[in-house]
Design a protein around this motif. Sequence first.
Motif, PDB file in Angstrom:
ATOM      1  N   TYR A  96     -16.079 -45.457 -23.533  1.00 18.09           N
ATOM      2  CA  TYR A  96     -15.465 -46.459 -22.656  1.00 18.09           C
ATOM      3  C   TYR A  96     -14.663 -47.468 -23.477  1.00 18.09           C
ATOM      4  O   TYR A  96     -13.494 -47.749 -23.174  1.00 18.09           O
ATOM      5  N   VAL A  97     -15.298 -48.020 -24.496  1.00 17.11           N
ATOM      6  CA  VAL A  97     -14.637 -49.044 -25.302  1.00 17.11           C
ATOM      7  C   VAL A  97     -13.413 -48.478 -26.009  1.00 17.11           C
ATOM      8  O   VAL A  97     -12.343 -49.104 -26.035  1.00 17.11           O
ATOM      9  N   THR A  98     -13.523 -47.289 -26.571  1.00 16.40           N
ATOM     10  CA  THR A  98     -12.398 -46.679 -27.268  1.00 16.40           C
ATOM     11  C   THR A  98     -11.228 -46.436 -26.330  1.00 16.40           C
ATOM     12  O   THR A  98     -10.064 -46.700 -26.666  1.00 16.40           O
ATOM     13  N   LEU A  99     -11.515 -45.948 -25.139  1.00 16.68           N
ATOM     14  CA  LEU A  99     -10.458 -45.672 -24.170  1.00 16.68           C
ATOM     15  C   LEU A  99      -9.763 -46.939 -23.697  1.00 16.68           C
ATOM     16  O   LEU A  99      -8.527 -47.023 -23.709  1.00 16.68           O
ATOM     17  N   LEU A 100     -10.549 -47.932 -23.289  1.00 15.93           N
ATOM     18  CA  LEU A 100      -9.951 -49.137 -22.709  1.00 15.93           C
ATOM     19  C   LEU A 100      -9.263 -50.003 -23.743  1.00 15.93           C
ATOM     20  O   LEU A 100      -8.221 -50.613 -23.455  1.00 15.93           O
ATOM     21  N   ARG A 101      -9.810 -50.086 -24.943  1.00 12.23           N
ATOM     22  CA  ARG A 101      -9.174 -50.931 -25.969  1.00 12.23           C
ATOM     23  C   ARG A 101      -7.844 -50.355 -26.427  1.00 12.23           C
ATOM     24  O   ARG A 101      -6.989 -51.087 -26.932  1.00 12.23           O
ATOM     25  N   ASN A 102      -7.639 -49.068 -26.263  1.00  8.23           N
ATOM     26  CA  ASN A 102      -6.400 -48.432 -26.699  1.00  8.23           C
ATOM     27  C   ASN A 102      -5.472 -48.090 -25.533  1.00  8.23           C
ATOM     28  O   ASN A 102      -4.516 -47.334 -25.698  1.00  8.23           O
ATOM     29  N   THR A 103      -5.765 -48.636 -24.359  1.00  6.74           N
ATOM     30  CA  THR A 103      -4.911 -48.436 -23.194  1.00  6.74           C
ATOM     31  C   THR A 103      -4.222 -49.748 -22.852  1.00  6.74           C
ATOM     32  O   THR A 103      -4.888 -50.778 -22.725  1.00  6.74           O
TER      33      THR A 103
END
Length: 212
Positions: A51-58
């Motif tokens: 979740y964190v990886t996806l949202l922080r890089n979107t």
Amino acid sequence: MVEYGDVLARGFLRTIELFLLAGVGSLVLGTLLATLRVSPVPALRAVGTGYVTLLRNTPLTLVFFFFVFAYPKLELLQFPFFTAAVIALTVYTSAFVCEVLRSGINTVPVGQAEAARSIGLGFAQSLTNVILPQAFRAVVPPMVSVLIALLKNTTVAAGFSVNEVGSVIPFLNEEGEPTINAFVWIAVGFLILVIPLTLIQRGFEKRWSVAR
């Protein structure tokens, strides 16, 4: 300011509403994600990390686009643009809240968790009663910085039919008014909103440093 003061006031009121709702939601969801990130269960850690990886890089704009335009196409649940903006800001900001809080958890000495386990506390009890209170104290400055960023990010909602302060500029353009003055007043308004957050941060730091 005299002629369009009511427009600016309504815009800032909507901005404050967005900030408060998304701020509370981000703190709750971010705390839950931080719990997943430090969980002893590998599957839960993977969910939190993903979740964190996806949202922080979107980009935030894409998150808004999904909840405003793409999600309604699924025909699961319909909600107004304002609600979609709150959800988008919450989902996006919670990833940053999670990482800030996780860094605070990592600053708590390992002996604290071991002492909690030695008196019979489980993982959830140790986290909520021993670790998280200390972690929140350690991350006040970066957490306030995340909230300030959230406050400024609310202006993105203007591009998705939410009548907050960012929508004042296109309104004045349609009225044929010079928009440079509006930019100045909006900047002053955000400065007025940010100063109390900074004072709150300093107050908590002083109070908790004395408590320690």
